[in-house]
Design an enzyme around this catalytic site. Structure first.
Site, short mmCIF file in Angstrom:
data_model
loop_
_atom_site.label_atom_id
_atom_site.label_comp_id
_atom_site.label_asym_id
_atom_site.label_seq_id
_atom_site.Cartn_x
_atom_site.Cartn_y
_atom_site.Cartn_z
N ARG A 23 0.92 -1.23 -0.13
CA ARG A 23 0.09 0.04 0.21
C ARG A 23 0.95 1.10 0.07
NH1 ARG A 23 -3.40 -1.58 4.25
NH2 ARG A 23 -4.56 -2.30 2.57
N ASP A 105 1.03 -8.07 8.83
CA ASP A 105 -0.36 -8.69 9.01
C ASP A 105 -1.08 -8.40 10.30
OD1 ASP A 105 -0.27 -9.54 6.37
OD2 ASP A 105 0.77 -11.42 7.17
#
Length: 176
Positions: A23, A105
Site C-alpha cells: 500500500r 499482517d
C-alpha cells in the site's frame, strides 16, 4: 537514514515480507520529531493499493513511526472519538522522501470506547508459512504486539485523545 524536520511532506510505502508493495499513501506531513519516533499527520490523502485501486482516507490521522519498535500507530480522528489502528511492522526507514516499512499482517484495533481487538491472525499465519518467516522474525513480531498492548494498557501518552488532538490541530494550523 535521511534526516527529516517538522513540515517535511513525505510519502508512505508499506511492503510485505517478500518485497512486494502492499500500500502507498500519497502524503504525510511531519509534525514532530522525537529521539525514537516521528509523528506525521494527514487528512483525506490518496491511498494506492497493491492491485492499483485507489481511495482517499476517510478521516484525519496522526501517525507514529518508530525507529526501534516493531509497530506503528495511526490515531484516526473519527466523529465518535479517536480510535487507533496499530500495524505490527518493522521499524521505519526513510528513503527518497518516503517512509518505508514491512507490514506483518497482525494489527491491533483500539476502539474509541477503549476496547481493543487483535486482527488478522489467520492472514499472519498464512503469510508466515508461505513466506517462510524465521523463528527470530516470528518472535520479534509477537514481542512487538505484546509491547504495543502493554503501552496501551499502561496509558502511554500516544493513546491520549487530547494529545493527539493537539498534534492534529498543529497540522491544520501550520500545514493543511
Amino acid at each position: 537514514m535521511n534526516e527529516v524536520k517538522v513540515g517535511d511532506k513525505l510519502k508512505i510505502q508499506c511492503y510485505k515480507h517478500n518485497g512486494s508493495v502492499h500500500r502507498y499513501w500519497n502524503e504525510a506531513v511531519i509534525i514532530d520529531v522525537k529521539d525514537d519516533y516521528i509523528v506525521c499527520a494527514n487528512n483525506h490523502t490518496l491511498v494506492i493499493e497493491s492491485d492499483g485501486s485507489t481511495r482517499k482516507t476517510r478521516e484525519p490521522a496522526v501517525m507514529y513511526f518508530f525507529k526501534d519498535k516493531w509497530f506503528n500507530i495511526i490515531a484516526q480522528l473519527k466523529k465518535d472519538g479517536i480510535s487507533y489502528y496499530c500495524n505490527i511492522a518493522t521499524p521505519y526507514l526513510i528513503e527518497d522522501g518516503t517512509i518505508k516499512y514491512i507490514d506483518y499482517d497482525l494489527d491491533l484495533r483500539i476502539y474509541a470506547s477503549g476496547e481493543y481487538k487483535i486482527l488478522d491472525r489467520a492472514e499472519y499465519n498464512y503469510h508466515k508459512k508461505i513466506m517462510g518467516y524465521s523463528s527470530d522474525l516470528d518472535k520479534a513480531i509477537k514481542n512487538g504486539l505484546d509491547e504495543l498492548i502493554k503501552l496501551y494498557k499502561n496509558g502511554s501518552i500516544i493513546f491520549n485523545s487530547e494529545y493527539n488532538l493537539v498534534y492534529y490541530n498543529e497540522y491544520v494550523k501550520s500545514f493543511a
